[in-house]
Write an enzyme that holds these catalytic residues in place. Structure first.
Site, PDB file in Angstrom:
ATOM      1  N   CYS A  75       1.270  -1.518   0.181  1.00  0.00           N
ATOM      2  CA  CYS A  75       0.377  -0.022   0.087  1.00  0.00           C
ATOM      3  C   CYS A  75       0.769   0.918   0.019  1.00  0.00           C
ATOM      4  CB  CYS A  75      -0.693   0.183   1.564  1.00  0.00           C
ATOM      5  SG  CYS A  75      -1.872   1.336   1.483  1.00  0.00           S
TER       6      CYS A  75
ATOM      7  N   CYS B 286      -0.289   4.123   1.881  1.00  0.00           N
ATOM      8  CA  CYS B 286       0.369   4.012   4.123  1.00  0.00           C
ATOM      9  C   CYS B 286       1.133   3.855   4.954  1.00  0.00           C
ATOM     10  CB  CYS B 286       0.025   2.535   4.256  1.00  0.00           C
ATOM     11  SG  CYS B 286      -2.100   1.673   3.777  1.00  0.00           S
ATOM     12  N   ASP B 287       2.420   4.193   3.442  1.00  0.00           N
ATOM     13  CA  ASP B 287       3.510   3.509   3.608  1.00  0.00           C
ATOM     14  C   ASP B 287       4.671   3.764   2.854  1.00  0.00           C
ATOM     15  OD1 ASP B 287       2.865   1.571   5.679  1.00  0.00           O
ATOM     16  OD2 ASP B 287       2.828  -0.247   4.387  1.00  0.00           O
TER      17      ASP B 287
END
Length: 324
Positions: free
Chosen positions: A133, A136-137
């Site tokens: 993701c 997300c990261d």
């Protein structure tokens, strides 16, 4: 018999449980025996969930959601659903333990699973340079050289997004042409930070404590090479977890559960769906949580419309609606 059973223990499931429990529906939430908490259990730092300005660990966020749901009376069972019967006024949920539960309403929030490469080092280095993701990261890969694996729209979106942080992004694809839409291809090709590695399959991810490279095999010549990178984003798609409802609920062409408009109402009366299992596009913790809210409210309204004698059979004769 219960008024409501929630299947799934990610942000959608626990948010639905919080709302349902506060409405005095006394929900039973079925969490997986091995994957409780959903995909966030595999995420280290979560910095884009509202209310946590300093970020929060994925497992900690899920633990707080569960604590909040249980505070209001949610019962959590760690077991796996093996079969469902969703037709008729009473829904039946069978568990791996052999137990069977009945309810007047069901919220299905089993999420989706990122497709993986199937490499041992992919699991070993998860959260230490391997991610599924970008939104997300991606922030954690500032000024690093990273690789995105895949050739579809998701891979192009991930690669383009990651150029905001990384100094260089390799796109590794098994073929010499992309599956992505023309516009997504054009954006990626025009980005000076993106370089394509064609006809290459990932056969290994290297690094002792964190990712430091990929082992690639040329799909034409068979030659193996190394590609030094500080991170790997696997973007080969995901699959909604809908196997339990095949032939019982209508699905979309993308394989997610079909719902009516912006609601959570499925093709089966009294069955609601929330989170990634209905969302082929955004797949974020915050959108899943919002979807869980919708499902709980829809289910509450459905239960309120049922005859009093049917509700009495579920052990609850009065519904209490919490509006704030």
């Amino acid at each position: 018999m219960r008024q409501i059973i929630i299947i799934g223990s990610g942000p959608a499931g626990f948010t639905a449980a919080i709302y349902a429990a506060r409405a005095n529906l006394k929900p039973l939430l079925i969490a997986s025996s091995v994957e409780a908490g959903g995909e966030l259990m595999n995420t280290t730092e979560v910095e884009n969930f509202p209310g946590f300005p300093d970020g929060i660990q994925g497992p900690e966020l899920m633990a707080k959601m569960q604590e909040q749901a249980e505070r209001f009376g949610t019962e959590v069972v760690y077991d796996d659903v093996t079969a469902l019967e969703l037709t008729g006024a009473t829904k039946t949920v069978a568990l791996g333990s052999g137990e069977t539960h009945e309810a007047l309403a069901v919220i299905f929030a089993t999420g989706s699973a990122y497709r993986k490469l199937g490499l041992a080092d992919e699991e070993r280095l998860s959260g230490r340079g391997v991610s599924w993701c970008a939104t997300c990261d991606g922030f954690f890969f500032k000024e690093k050289t990273i690789a995105v694996i895949g050739g579809g729209d998701s891979a192009m979106e991930e690669a383009t997004f990651l150029t905001r942080f990384a100094s260089k992004v390799y796109v590794v694809h098994r073929k010499d042409t992309l599956r992505a839409s023309k516009i997504m291809q054009e954006r990626a090709f025009a980005n000076p930070k993106i370089e394509f590695v064609w006809n290459s399959a990932v056969v290994g991810i290297t690094g002792a404590e964190a990712v430091d490279g990929l082992r690639l095999r040329n799909t034409v010549s068979g030659e193996e090479t190394s590609l030094p990178v500080g991170g790997v984003f696997v973007a080969i798609g995901n699959d909604p977890r809908t196997h339990l409802v095949h032939a019982q609920l209508d699905l979309t062409p993308e394989g997610t559960i079909a719902v009516a408009g912006r609601s959570s109402k499925t093709s089966q009366t009294g069955v609601f769906a929330a989170g990634d299992v209905i969302d082929p596009t955004y797949r974020q913790a915050v959108t899943a949580a919002a979807s869980g809210t919708v499902a709980a409210l829809d289910a509450e309204h459905y239960l309120a419309s049922l005859p009093a004698d049917l509700l009495a059979g579920a052990g609850e004769t009065e519904l209490v609606t919490v509006t704030n």
